[in-house]
Write a protein that holds these residues in place. Structure first.
Motif, PDB file in Angstrom:
ATOM      1  N   THR A  54       1.539  -4.955  -4.040  1.00  0.00           N
ATOM      2  CA  THR A  54       0.419  -5.148  -3.114  1.00  0.00           C
ATOM      3  C   THR A  54      -0.102  -3.783  -2.671  1.00  0.00           C
ATOM      4  O   THR A  54       0.571  -2.760  -2.825  1.00  0.00           O
ATOM      5  CB  THR A  54       0.841  -5.959  -1.873  1.00  0.00           C
ATOM      6  N   ASP A  56      -0.222  -2.599   0.122  1.00  0.00           N
ATOM      7  CA  ASP A  56       0.643  -1.957   1.117  1.00  0.00           C
ATOM      8  C   ASP A  56       2.035  -1.640   0.564  1.00  0.00           C
ATOM      9  O   ASP A  56       2.940  -1.274   1.301  1.00  0.00           O
ATOM     10  CB  ASP A  56       0.729  -2.785   2.400  1.00  0.00           C
ATOM     11  N   HIS A  58       4.352  -3.573  -1.305  1.00  0.00           N
ATOM     12  CA  HIS A  58       5.389  -4.575  -1.536  1.00  0.00           C
ATOM     13  C   HIS A  58       5.317  -5.102  -2.970  1.00  0.00           C
ATOM     14  O   HIS A  58       4.233  -5.302  -3.516  1.00  0.00           O
ATOM     15  CB  HIS A  58       5.245  -5.736  -0.546  1.00  0.00           C
TER      16      HIS A  58
END
Length: 137
Positions: A54, A56, A58
């Motif tokens: 992702t 961000d 993850h």
């Protein structure tokens, strides 16, 4: 026709020419991808469950299996010949449920604008996978 209308028409033509070139490139890339899949199966190179990252940072599961073509696992080819960028938007739901990948238009160049070692031709990257130089797990 006014200058403004001519400029607008020229801009539309340039966009259309660019789109046509991208479609031609995608067709050529798809032929390479299909050939790669055939060779991977012939060599017994098993596909792996693909994971995405992702925005961000993850790691999330996806609905596809295939082969990573970059060392950093940011691009992959699925078993059906789909070309996927594995950097995806996501939040809590994607972390819990995973993501459904939609294929991207393949390109003959991988990692345009990246650092040395991260860019090259699709043919090179697919060859590295077949030679076992790109970790799949």
């Amino acid at each position: 026709m006014s200058d403004r209308e001519e400029r607008a028409a020229d801009a539309r033509r340039r966009v259309e020419l660019g789109e046509q070139a991208a479609r031609r490139e995608a067709r050529a890339a798809q032929i390479m991808i299909d050939d790669f899949i055939e060779k991977a199966h012939a060599q017994g190179l098993s596909p792996v469950p693909l994971k995405a990252t992702t925005l961000d940072g993850h790691i999330v599961k996806t609905d596809k299996t295939g082969w990573y073509i970059r060392q950093n696992k940011s691009i992959a080819i699925d078993v059906d010949g789909g070309y996927h960028s594995l950097t995806v938007p996501g939040g809590w739901m994607e972390r819990l449920k995973g993501v459904k990948l939609k294929g991207d238009q393949p390109s003959l160049s991988v990692g345009k604008g990246g650092r040395d070692g991260e860019t090259g031709t699709l043919k090179e990257f697919l060859g590295w996978v077949l030679a076992g130089q790109v970790p799949q797990s």
